[in-house]
Scaffold this motif. Structure first.
Motif, PDB file in Angstrom:
ATOM      1  N   THR A   1       0.854  -1.133   0.296  1.00  0.00           N
ATOM      2  CA  THR A   1      -0.002   0.162   0.005  1.00  0.00           C
ATOM      3  C   THR A   1       0.832   1.395   0.076  1.00  0.00           C
ATOM      4  OG1 THR A   1      -0.254   0.130   2.327  1.00  0.00           O
ATOM      5  CG2 THR A   1      -1.809  -1.327   1.352  1.00  0.00           C
ATOM      6  N   CYS A   2       0.301   2.163  -0.443  1.00  0.00           N
ATOM      7  CA  CYS A   2       1.103   3.494  -0.670  1.00  0.00           C
ATOM      8  C   CYS A   2       1.371   4.136   0.782  1.00  0.00           C
ATOM      9  CB  CYS A   2       0.199   4.689  -1.282  1.00  0.00           C
ATOM     10  SG  CYS A   2       0.124   4.428  -3.126  1.00  0.00           S
ATOM     11  N   ALA A   3       0.482   3.846   1.774  1.00  0.00           N
ATOM     12  CA  ALA A   3       0.789   4.469   3.166  1.00  0.00           C
ATOM     13  C   ALA A   3       1.697   3.570   3.839  1.00  0.00           C
ATOM     14  CB  ALA A   3      -0.613   4.360   4.133  1.00  0.00           C
ATOM     15  N   THR A   4       2.268   2.497   3.373  1.00  0.00           N
ATOM     16  CA  THR A   4       3.165   1.552   3.795  1.00  0.00           C
ATOM     17  C   THR A   4       4.477   2.253   4.099  1.00  0.00           C
ATOM     18  OG1 THR A   4       2.268  -0.522   3.161  1.00  0.00           O
ATOM     19  CG2 THR A   4       4.749  -0.486   4.001  1.00  0.00           C
ATOM     20  N   CYS A   5       4.826   3.111   2.938  1.00  0.00           N
ATOM     21  CA  CYS A   5       6.012   3.987   2.920  1.00  0.00           C
ATOM     22  C   CYS A   5       5.611   5.431   3.023  1.00  0.00           C
ATOM     23  CB  CYS A   5       6.510   3.574   1.462  1.00  0.00           C
ATOM     24  SG  CYS A   5       7.105   2.164   1.288  1.00  0.00           S
TER      25      CYS A   5
END
Length: 243
Positions: free
Chosen positions: A172-176
């Motif tokens: 997911t984008c939020a992971t990074c």
């Protein structure tokens, strides 16, 4: 603001604020810098200097590559400290889902703007990003923001894609990029940034126009994206609040 930001250094180092604006909000043809970490800004200038970040659209990146090759390390760090100290401009870009958009043309500051007259046309599978007030944008008013027209349903579809794992996007984008996509350490924020800019970066990473250690982790993320996927992600990310 530092001298390099305010006036630059003739003949090759343009004032940073001329393109990125004194508040660091940037415009559709360049990057918003406000709130990026000092280390990240320095890293990107170094990448441009090393020709690791050239861009697939030379008109968008050529001037910055020229500046990066000429600017001193001290000036880079001074500018980076200045822009990293600023808060992203809230509400700078208003994202609207529409089926029809005004007819546009390219104006001298290298962005799209509404053409004279009442004409409209179907948006189709595009993002059209224009100034709220063309004249103020031409004058480089740092309080005059943008409207980004995106296809109907693209924000919801982009959110689903950004939060999906795997298939097309392995993480997911939020992971990074952190909660709310507002950045995480030296990883830049994505929320509220220009969708035109976001699309270009995804495209450039996928096609090798942005390389180097800082984008290596993104290669696997973008490798399976279609251009329509990139449009959906850009529309969603641009719609998020900056803070």
């Amino acid at each position: 603001m530092p001298e390099v930001v305010a006036v630059g250094q003739k003949p090759t180092v343009f004032a940073c604020a001329y393109c990125h604006l004194p508040n660091g909000a940037g415009r559709a043809e360049n990057a918003s810098l406000a709130g990026l970490s000092e280390a990240y800004i320095v890293q990107q200038i170094d990448a441009m200097k090393a020709k690791l970040r050239t861009g697939s659209a030379p008109a968008m990146t050529g001037l910055m590559n020229q500046v990066a090759a000429a600017v001193s390390g001290d000036d880079v760090r001074a500018a980076a400290r200045y822009f990293s100290s600023l808060n992203p401009a809230a509400g700078w870009i208003r994202v609207e889902e529409v089926e029809v958009v005004p007819i546009t043309h390219v104006i001298p500051v290298n962005v799209l703007a509404k053409a004279d007259g009442p004409g409209t046309e179907p948006l189709g599978r595009r993002i059209i990003e224009i100034p709220v007030d063309t004249q103020r944008t031409v004058l480089r008013d740092s309080q005059a923001g943008y409207i980004a027209y995106v296809p109907v349903g693209s924000i919801k579809q982009g959110k689903a894609l950004a939060e999906s794992t795997p298939s097309k996007v392995p993480i997911t984008c939020a992971t990074c990029h952190g909660v709310g996509l507002k950045g995480l350490g030296d990883i830049p924020p994505l929320a509220g940034r220009s969708p035109s800019y976001l699309f270009r970066q995804l495209f450039d990473i996928q096609h090798g126009a942005r390389t180097g250690p800082s984008v290596e982790p993104m290669k696997a993320v973008v490798s399976n994206l279609s251009e329509d996927d990139m449009l959906l992600l850009a529309a969603y990310l641009a719609s998020l609040p900056t803070r």
